[in-house]
Design an enzyme around this catalytic site. Structure first.
Site, mmCIF file in Angstrom:
data_model
loop_
_atom_site.group_PDB
_atom_site.id
_atom_site.type_symbol
_atom_site.label_atom_id
_atom_site.label_comp_id
_atom_site.label_asym_id
_atom_site.label_seq_id
_atom_site.Cartn_x
_atom_site.Cartn_y
_atom_site.Cartn_z
ATOM 1 N N HIS A 164 33.465 45.411 36.327
ATOM 2 C CA HIS A 164 34.062 46.553 37.035
ATOM 3 C C HIS A 164 34.806 47.418 36.029
ATOM 4 O O HIS A 164 35.072 46.974 34.903
ATOM 5 C CB HIS A 164 35.056 46.058 38.091
ATOM 6 C CG HIS A 164 36.222 45.383 37.458
ATOM 7 N ND1 HIS A 164 36.198 44.053 37.101
ATOM 8 C CD2 HIS A 164 37.423 45.857 37.030
ATOM 9 C CE1 HIS A 164 37.332 43.729 36.501
ATOM 10 N NE2 HIS A 164 38.103 44.811 36.434
ATOM 11 N N HIS A 218 37.004 51.206 30.370
ATOM 12 C CA HIS A 218 36.108 50.217 29.762
ATOM 13 C C HIS A 218 35.689 49.208 30.815
ATOM 14 O O HIS A 218 36.330 49.094 31.864
ATOM 15 C CB HIS A 218 36.832 49.488 28.618
ATOM 16 C CG HIS A 218 38.000 48.673 29.107
ATOM 17 N ND1 HIS A 218 39.255 49.222 29.296
ATOM 18 C CD2 HIS A 218 38.114 47.382 29.473
ATOM 19 C CE1 HIS A 218 40.073 48.297 29.747
ATOM 20 N NE2 HIS A 218 39.406 47.153 29.873
HETATM 21 P P1 2AM Z 1 40.780 44.034 31.449
HETATM 22 O O1 2AM Z 1 39.409 43.888 31.999
HETATM 23 O O2 2AM Z 1 40.857 45.027 30.324
HETATM 24 O O3 2AM Z 1 41.437 42.732 31.092
HETATM 25 C C1 2AM Z 1 41.670 42.876 37.013
HETATM 26 O O4 2AM Z 1 42.411 41.851 36.471
HETATM 27 C C2 2AM Z 1 41.611 44.061 36.106
HETATM 28 O O5 2AM Z 1 42.921 44.523 35.818
HETATM 29 C C3 2AM Z 1 40.946 43.768 34.772
HETATM 30 O O6 2AM Z 1 39.935 44.718 34.571
HETATM 31 C C4 2AM Z 1 42.024 43.883 33.725
HETATM 32 O O7 2AM Z 1 41.658 44.645 32.634
HETATM 33 C C5 2AM Z 1 43.120 44.612 34.430
HETATM 34 N N1 2AM Z 1 44.402 44.011 34.126
HETATM 35 C C6 2AM Z 1 44.747 42.730 34.257
HETATM 36 N N2 2AM Z 1 46.035 42.530 33.935
HETATM 37 C C7 2AM Z 1 46.524 43.747 33.567
HETATM 38 C C8 2AM Z 1 47.797 44.210 33.129
HETATM 39 N N3 2AM Z 1 48.854 43.408 32.994
HETATM 40 N N4 2AM Z 1 47.921 45.523 32.854
HETATM 41 C C9 2AM Z 1 46.864 46.351 32.949
HETATM 42 N N5 2AM Z 1 45.653 45.968 33.380
HETATM 43 C C10 2AM Z 1 45.474 44.684 33.680
#
Ligand code: 2AM
Length: 178
Positions: free
Chosen positions: A36, A120
């Site tokens: 996603h 991304h």
């Molecule tokens: P990532 O894929 O770059 O890790 C669900 O967990 C989504 O939220 C993921 O796509 C993740 O990004 C993002 N995510 C998780 N923890 C986060 C945080 N503390 N701050 C920002 N984005 C976060």
């Protein structure tokens, strides 16, 4: 519940991304169904707050647009690669939507997101067991990755449950792009 706002990807695009997975010993690949694009991470949220967030997102108006995934990159922390991702071709309409989501969430009482939006799709999580030279080799080998443009007709409020192997993402509400 743990929430985030994102773009669900159509299945053909997920399959295309899944073809990239492999050849990087020690990497924890994201399961195909989990790919996603996060527009805004929200985090742990009480139910009453989730309802306010839903109302704010439902009032948002933004046009549908076409999304092109392009390029491969890594995020680094403390000098080592922690995640591997597919990038997105520059897209003012995506930036516009992200801005609107941010504004809607602030209206619903969320503190502003301080981090710059860096669209991304995470493909894998990396740790010390993954050789840096292998990561560099992977990025190099897939330098020209580019998927066909895909129409984005809605965005989604997801809940996320942390599982042992991988998180489980559930689309809670879909919001149409007009
Ligand atoms: P990532 O894929 O770059 O890790 C669900 O967990 C989504 O939220 C993921 O796509 C993740 O990004 C993002 N995510 C998780 N923890 C986060 C945080 N503390 N701050 C920002 N984005 C976060």
């Amino acid at each position: 519940m743990r929430l985030f706002v994102g773009l669900a990807l159509p299945w053909p695009l997920k399959e295309r991304l899944a073809m990239l997975a492999g050849g990087l010993p020690g990497a924890r690949w994201v399961p195909t169904e989990n790919y996603h694009l996060t527009l805004r991470f929200i985090g742990e949220t009480p139910a009453y707050k989730a309802e306010e967030i839903d109302h704010a997102l439902a009032a948002l108006r933004a046009p549908a647009f076409s999304l092109t995934l392009s390029g491969i990159g890594v995020f680094e922390k403390g000098g080592r690669s922690v995640s591997l991702w597919a990038g997105v071709e520059r897209n003012p309409q995506l930036d516009h939507l992200q801005g609107k989501v941010e504004t809607a969430l602030q209206r619903a009482g969320m503190p502003p997101e301080r981090r710059r939006f860096s669209p991304h799709v995470t493909l894998a999580r990396l740790n010390d067991s993954v050789a840096p030279a292998k990561v560099a080799g992977f990025v190099q080998a897939h330098n020209l990755f580019r998927a066909a443009p895909e129409p984005m007709t809605h965005f989604t409020l997801f809940s996320s449950r942390l599982g042992k192997e991988a998180s489980v993402y559930t689309p809670e509400v879909e919001y149409e792009l007009t």
